[in-house]
Write an enzyme that holds these catalytic residues in place. Structure first.
Site, short mmCIF file in Angstrom:
data_model
loop_
_atom_site.label_atom_id
_atom_site.label_comp_id
_atom_site.label_asym_id
_atom_site.label_seq_id
_atom_site.Cartn_x
_atom_site.Cartn_y
_atom_site.Cartn_z
N LYS A 86 -12.29 0.39 -1.98
CA LYS A 86 -11.26 1.03 -2.80
C LYS A 86 -11.72 1.04 -4.25
O LYS A 86 -12.64 1.78 -4.59
CB LYS A 86 -9.92 0.37 -2.54
CG LYS A 86 -9.44 0.75 -1.12
CD LYS A 86 -8.22 0.05 -0.62
CE LYS A 86 -7.90 0.60 0.78
NZ LYS A 86 -7.06 -0.28 1.57
N SER A 116 0.79 -1.22 0.00
CA SER A 116 0.00 0.00 0.00
C SER A 116 0.83 1.28 0.00
O SER A 116 0.33 2.33 -0.39
CB SER A 116 -0.99 0.01 1.17
OG SER A 116 -0.31 -0.22 2.38
N HIS A 158 -5.53 -3.52 -2.89
CA HIS A 158 -5.23 -2.57 -3.97
C HIS A 158 -5.18 -3.22 -5.35
O HIS A 158 -4.94 -2.53 -6.34
CB HIS A 158 -3.91 -1.84 -3.69
CG HIS A 158 -3.95 -1.05 -2.42
ND1 HIS A 158 -4.51 0.20 -2.34
CD2 HIS A 158 -3.53 -1.35 -1.18
CE1 HIS A 158 -4.42 0.64 -1.10
NE2 HIS A 158 -3.82 -0.28 -0.37
C1 LIG Z 1 -7.15 -0.44 3.08
C2 LIG Z 1 -6.48 -1.71 3.41
C3 LIG Z 1 -7.02 -2.60 4.35
C4 LIG Z 1 -8.22 -2.24 5.19
O1 LIG Z 1 -9.38 -2.25 4.47
P1 LIG Z 1 -10.63 -1.38 4.99
O2 LIG Z 1 -11.79 -1.95 4.28
O3 LIG Z 1 -10.34 0.02 4.66
O4 LIG Z 1 -10.69 -1.61 6.48
C5 LIG Z 1 -6.41 -3.82 4.51
N1 LIG Z 1 -5.28 -4.14 3.84
C6 LIG Z 1 -4.70 -3.30 2.96
C7 LIG Z 1 -3.47 -3.71 2.23
C8 LIG Z 1 -5.28 -2.04 2.74
O5 LIG Z 1 -4.70 -1.18 1.89
#
Ligand SMILES: *Cc1c(COP(=O)(O)O)cnc(C)c1O
Length: 386
Positions: free
Chosen positions: A239, A177, A205
């Site tokens: 996302k 990330s 992602h």
């Molecule tokens: C954003 C993210 C999460 C958490 O997901 P949410 O639905 O926002 O709680 C978990 N792992 C990674 C790699 C992320 O980027």
């Protein structure tokens, strides 16, 4: 009564580490209104531009009419609606797994999966640059927790070969990330098969962005798909999918175990069914709108080309996460502030979120960005390099 907290906050302030929230007044999009001012934003994970899509808004309204607003209960106590169930079936089919299970958030999915699959007698191997939710999950599980250097498969293999635990679990981001780079999934799966380990792959992602029709990181660019019963696949729905939530896809034995024992699944209210209803529409857009991924890839190329003749270095990444290396924290903050004064939002990411000396600007691109948006960013960066 709170003097200790006050003092800790003061120290944080003094070190320039205090964080503030800004109030966004518009929907999430490539241009947003914040604290009364318009900005060009390179700071969201809405990679496909679906968060404010009219079809999704309409589906959410229909979902509210059909199912109401609140789920009213947890999944095991009559809160599991037809909307949730249909979405789980669609996600299992889309990702090519026997079953899928919805969680409220990605954070909760990781906590639930890791604590359900690993305990005191087990060992967890984790990439050093994994998302915080995977680290928290490993600590909460009370399993032995071994972190290997970023992408270092030789180190991972050494650990796997030497481990004598009831169960071995390798956990990794598929797309990292803060780096934007991609884990070597085929090799990770091979290692897990060789050493009888499970692989939890966090594709927060990658889902919607990578693979044919956006099916995620297991669908490789060469057209092949990685299949293995060792894989437990997790992806988020807030996302690229533009809504909210997360799911785990895996063999039925794993899914059934999660339903019985994942505490972050059991002891919480189900998400509003209207979100699942909207996500069925999102899934259609992800599957059908190849042009969104094409626009996104063009934007990535335009950014990389636009900065080629500048002193700025982008970290090697082929994904919409394009980190621009600043080095020291104050330099990262300076660039971020200067961009902000020009009406452009790019967050500065500093240690301890990233390793010392690698403070960066985390540029996230979206299919919703227009060529002139990318040009505005690269021109501003050129000016700031002078
Ligand atoms: C954003 C993210 C999460 C958490 O997901 P949410 O639905 O926002 O709680 C978990 N792992 C990674 C790699 C992320 O980027």
């Amino acid at each position: 009564m709170y003097s200790e907290l006050t003092e800790q906050l003061r120290v944080r302030d003094q070190q320039g580490l205090r964080r503030y929230r800004q109030v966004v007044e518009s929907p999430q999009a490539s241009h947003i209104t914040m604290d009364g001012r318009d900005y060009l934003a390179f700071s969201s994970n809405d990679y496909l531009g679906l968060a404010n899509h009219p079809d999704l808004i309409q589906a959410a309204c229909e979902g509210a009419q059909q199912y109401g607003v609140g789920a009213g209960a947890s999944h095991l106590i009559h809160g599991h609606s037809a909307a949730h169930h249909n979405l789980e079936d669609a996600l299992a089919q889309f990702t090519g797994f026997p079953g899928a299970l919805l969680f409220s958030t990605g954070y909760m999915a990781n906590i639930g999966v890791v604590t359900a699959l690993a305990g005191r007698e087990d060992v967890i191997f984790a990439d050093k640059l994994n998302h915080a939710s995977l680290n928290d999950a490993a600590l909460l599980s009370r399993a032995k927790f071994i972190r290997y250097p970023h992408l270092d498969l030789a180190a991972l293999e050494q650990h796997l070969a030497g481990a004598a635990a009831r169960r071995k679990l390798v956990i990794t981001d598929a797309v990292f990330s803060m780096e934007g780079d991609i884990a070597p999934i085929r090799q990770l799966v091979a290692l897990c098969e060789k050493y009888h380990a499970l692989l939890l792959l966090d594709d927060a992602h990658g889902f919607g962005v990578l693979g044919q029709q956006g099916r995620g990181s297991l669908f490789l660019p060469d057209g092949n798909t990685v299949h293995s019963p060792h894989i437990v696949y997790m992806a988020t729905l807030g996302k690229a999918a533009g809504v909210f939530g997360a799911f785990v896809a895996a063999q039925m034995e794993v899914i059934e175990t999660l339903i019985q024992t994942a505490r972050s699944y059991i002891y919480t209210t189900a998400t509003p069914p209207l979100l699942s209803h909207a996500l069925l529409t999102s899934l259609k857009r992800i599957e059908q709108d190849e042009w969104r991924r094409e626009a996104l890839m063009r934007n990535i190329q335009q950014l990389q080309q636009g900065l080629q003749s500048s002193p700025w270095k982008l970290l090697p990444s082929g994904t919409p996460i394009q980190p621009l290396l600043a080095g020291q924290s104050d330099e990262a903050v300076r660039i971020s502030q200067a961009l902000r004064e020009r009406g452009i939002l790019v967050p500065a990411i500093r240690p301890p979120t990233v390793p010392q000396g690698t403070a960066r600007l985390r540029i996230s691109l979206s299919a919703a960005h227009q060529p002139q948006d990318i040009m505005r960013l690269t021109q501003a960066l050129h000016e700031l390099a002078l």
